[in-house]
Write a protein that holds these residues in place. Structure first.
Motif, short mmCIF file in Angstrom:
data_model
loop_
_atom_site.label_atom_id
_atom_site.label_comp_id
_atom_site.label_asym_id
_atom_site.label_seq_id
_atom_site.Cartn_x
_atom_site.Cartn_y
_atom_site.Cartn_z
N UNK A 40 31.43 53.15 4.16
CA UNK A 40 30.99 52.66 2.85
C UNK A 40 31.34 51.19 2.66
N UNK A 41 32.43 50.76 3.28
CA UNK A 41 32.87 49.38 3.16
C UNK A 41 31.94 48.44 3.93
N UNK A 42 31.40 48.93 5.06
CA UNK A 42 30.62 48.04 5.95
C UNK A 42 29.46 47.31 5.27
N UNK A 43 28.54 47.85 4.49
CA UNK A 43 28.28 49.28 4.39
C UNK A 43 27.31 49.70 5.49
N UNK A 44 27.39 50.98 5.86
CA UNK A 44 26.50 51.51 6.88
C UNK A 44 25.95 52.86 6.47
N UNK A 45 24.90 53.29 7.13
CA UNK A 45 24.27 54.58 6.86
C UNK A 45 25.02 55.70 7.59
N UNK A 46 25.71 55.33 8.67
CA UNK A 46 26.43 56.35 9.42
C UNK A 46 27.51 55.74 10.28
N UNK A 47 28.47 56.58 10.67
CA UNK A 47 29.55 56.14 11.56
C UNK A 47 30.00 57.35 12.37
N UNK A 61 27.80 60.34 7.39
CA UNK A 61 26.56 59.66 7.01
C UNK A 61 26.55 59.47 5.51
N UNK A 62 25.81 58.47 5.05
CA UNK A 62 25.70 58.23 3.61
C UNK A 62 24.26 58.00 3.22
N UNK A 66 19.84 53.88 -5.48
CA UNK A 66 20.20 52.82 -6.44
C UNK A 66 20.78 53.41 -7.72
N UNK A 67 21.88 52.81 -8.16
CA UNK A 67 22.50 53.23 -9.42
C UNK A 67 23.31 54.51 -9.31
N UNK A 68 23.42 55.05 -8.09
CA UNK A 68 24.20 56.28 -7.93
C UNK A 68 25.26 56.11 -6.86
N UNK A 69 26.28 56.96 -6.94
CA UNK A 69 27.30 56.99 -5.89
C UNK A 69 26.64 57.46 -4.60
N UNK A 70 26.99 56.84 -3.45
CA UNK A 70 26.40 57.31 -2.20
C UNK A 70 26.74 58.79 -1.95
N UNK A 71 25.76 59.51 -1.41
CA UNK A 71 25.99 60.91 -1.08
C UNK A 71 26.47 60.97 0.37
N UNK A 125 16.89 67.14 7.65
CA UNK A 125 16.72 65.74 7.27
C UNK A 125 15.37 65.23 7.75
N UNK A 126 14.80 64.32 6.96
CA UNK A 126 13.52 63.70 7.29
C UNK A 126 13.69 62.19 7.36
N UNK A 127 12.76 61.54 8.05
CA UNK A 127 12.66 60.08 8.02
C UNK A 127 13.96 59.39 8.39
N UNK A 128 14.41 58.50 7.48
CA UNK A 128 15.59 57.68 7.75
C UNK A 128 16.84 58.52 8.05
N UNK A 129 17.02 59.61 7.30
CA UNK A 129 18.22 60.42 7.54
C UNK A 129 18.12 61.18 8.86
#
Ligand code: ZN
Length: 196
Positions: A40-47, A61-62, A66-71, A125-129
């Protein structure tokens, strides 16, 4: 919780096959907490755990909205049990900073894993995820996106105010990219040694 150092392509741990996790103990929980914080600090989609130097089969993964806490998703011993379709898409990686490449990935995946309580979980998961799951699970097998990138699609992202994306692409060969990253690693290690 603590931020962990993210390894860069050229460091051997990134190329090792990671071990299956046999029991969930305090050390593993701490690792998961640190991985989430680092991502989350990086920030990145996964680690993936090998990216912080732990050759264990764990990924985080995250999903950013927009406007929400990352899931955040935490996956222990994840495996892809179903795939569907194939799509081209751009990819980057925290271990290959500012590098970009186009990779073919499934459009949809089903992943089975365990959560931190040891409970089996299944995710679709679809697409980006879907892409992110494939990319992170590749890390557990020592594979990086440049190994899969389409020929001639590997490029540095050069910051560029005049470009609407905020960067332009400077195309290079896979070998040149790995060379530059290796030098970056050597420089970093030399600095670390000097600073004691
Ligand atoms: Zn990566």
């Amino acid at each position: 919780m603590a931020l962990r150092r993210i390894l860069i392509c050229g460091e051997p741990e990134l190329r090792k096959k990671s071990r299956k996790i046999k029991n969930i103990d305090g050390t593993l929980i701490e690792l998961l907490d640190d991985m989430v914080e680092t991502m989350l600090d990086a920030p990145g989609v996964g680690l993936a755990a090998p990216q912080v130097g732990e050759n264990l089969r764990a990924v985080v993964l995250a999903e950013y909205e927009e406007g929400e806490e990352p899931r955040v998703h935490e996956c222990i011993n994840p495996r892809i049990v179903e795939t569907e379709g194939e799509v081209e898409g751009g990819e980057g990686c925290l271990s290959l900073p500012t590098l970009h490449g186009v990779v073919l990935r499934p459009e949809r995946v089903v992943v089975e894993a365990f959560d931190r309580e040891g409970e089996p979980i299944q995710m679709e998961a679809h697409g980006l995820m879907a892409r992110a799951f494939c990319h992170e699970i590749d890390h557990l097998n020592g594979k990086l996106f440049i190994d899969r990138a389409l020929p001639d699609s590997i490029a540095w992202m050069i910051p560029d105010e005049d470009d609407e994306r905020g960067y332009h692409l400077h195309y290079i060969s896979k070998a040149d990219a790995e060379d530059t990253l290796r030098r970056m690693v050597e420089k970093r290690l030399a600095e670390a040694e000097r600073d004691g």
